[in-house]
Enzyme design. Structure first.
Site, mmCIF file in Angstrom:
data_model
loop_
_atom_site.group_PDB
_atom_site.id
_atom_site.type_symbol
_atom_site.label_atom_id
_atom_site.label_comp_id
_atom_site.label_asym_id
_atom_site.label_seq_id
_atom_site.Cartn_x
_atom_site.Cartn_y
_atom_site.Cartn_z
ATOM 1 N N ASP A 73 2.437 11.541 -3.447
ATOM 2 C CA ASP A 73 1.406 10.857 -2.667
ATOM 3 C C ASP A 73 0.456 10.064 -3.537
ATOM 4 O O ASP A 73 0.153 8.913 -3.253
ATOM 5 C CB ASP A 73 0.630 11.846 -1.771
ATOM 6 C CG ASP A 73 0.007 13.000 -2.536
ATOM 7 O OD1 ASP A 73 0.268 13.124 -3.758
ATOM 8 O OD2 ASP A 73 -0.726 13.797 -1.926
ATOM 9 N N ASP A 107 -3.164 10.608 -9.966
ATOM 10 C CA ASP A 107 -4.603 10.588 -10.234
ATOM 11 C C ASP A 107 -4.814 10.447 -11.738
ATOM 12 O O ASP A 107 -4.788 9.349 -12.274
ATOM 13 C CB ASP A 107 -5.229 11.857 -9.678
ATOM 14 C CG ASP A 107 -6.745 11.829 -9.655
ATOM 15 O OD1 ASP A 107 -7.348 11.168 -10.511
ATOM 16 O OD2 ASP A 107 -7.346 12.481 -8.776
#
Length: 215
Positions: free
Chosen positions: A132, A135
């Site tokens: 997803d 980061d």
């Protein structure tokens, strides 16, 4: 490298008043950063890019839980496409649960849910890791390192989001949908402590939302 993704700026956020937002989240969101319709269109494009680079059967590995909606939409598109040889793409599915977040911080320490037998089955296979968000990059680098020990033929990574953050280790996935500012986002199955997965749009959580659902 902006041609590899759509660059989203913090000022691109739109008031939630312009969208349908579940009433239970109305006080918890700062803005809509990426509307659902734009996400779906970009996912179709990512599927085209992946298909163009694919020759052999794929083991599509969904990183749970945040990628499960992206994974479903992406593989549905891939089923309709042809690979670089003009053939449909045989796919098998695997689901990997990786834990790396506490509140809104990425720890980079990964725990993989698959059994040793499942991992050994990756030997000689072409893996497509469906994530997803990248980061800091620590989680993905650790995951790839762990999977490489089982000698897959190849590992490619597609991430819906890449966060533009000074904490990044500079890891870039093979395919990326959007580059986003250094804000904490939720929706389209991305969560904050298991909340907001039922939100269609990708939104910026506000301080009230963080406080309300902090662990």
């Amino acid at each position: 490298m902006s041609d590899r993704w759509i660059d989203i700026k913090e000022t691109d956020g739109v008031s939630i008043n312009h969208f349908i937002i579940p009433t239970h989240y109305e006080n918890d969101l700062e803005s809509v950063l990426i509307p659902h319709g734009l996400i779906l269109d970009r996912v179709e494009k990512l599927a085209q890019l992946i298909a163009k680079d694919t020759e052999n059967p794929l083991v599509a590995c969904c990183v749970l839980k945040g990628a499960h909606v992206f994974f479903a939409d992406l593989t549905a598109s891939l089923k309709k496409l042809r690979n670089k040889n003009g053939q449909s793409i045989p796919m098998s599915f695997e689901f990997i649960k990786v834990r790396s977040y506490e509140n809104d911080n990425s720890t980079g320490n990964v725990k993989i849910s698959l059994s040793e037998e499942d991992l050994q089955a990756f030997k000689g296979k072409d893996l497509l890791i469906v994530e997803d968000i990248v980061d800091t990059g620590k989680t993905m680098v650790s995951l790839i390192s762990a999977l490489q020990k089982y000698e897959p033929a190849s590992i490619r990574v597609v991430s819906l989001l890449v966060k533009k953050t000074e904490k990044s280790n500079k890891y870039i996935p093979d395919y990326a949908g959007f580059a986003i500012p250094d804000v904490f986002v939720v929706g389209y199955a991305l969560d904050y402590n298991e909340v907001f997965r039922d939100l269609d749009h990708i939104c910026v959580i506000n301080e009230h939302g963080k406080a309300a659902y902090a662990m």
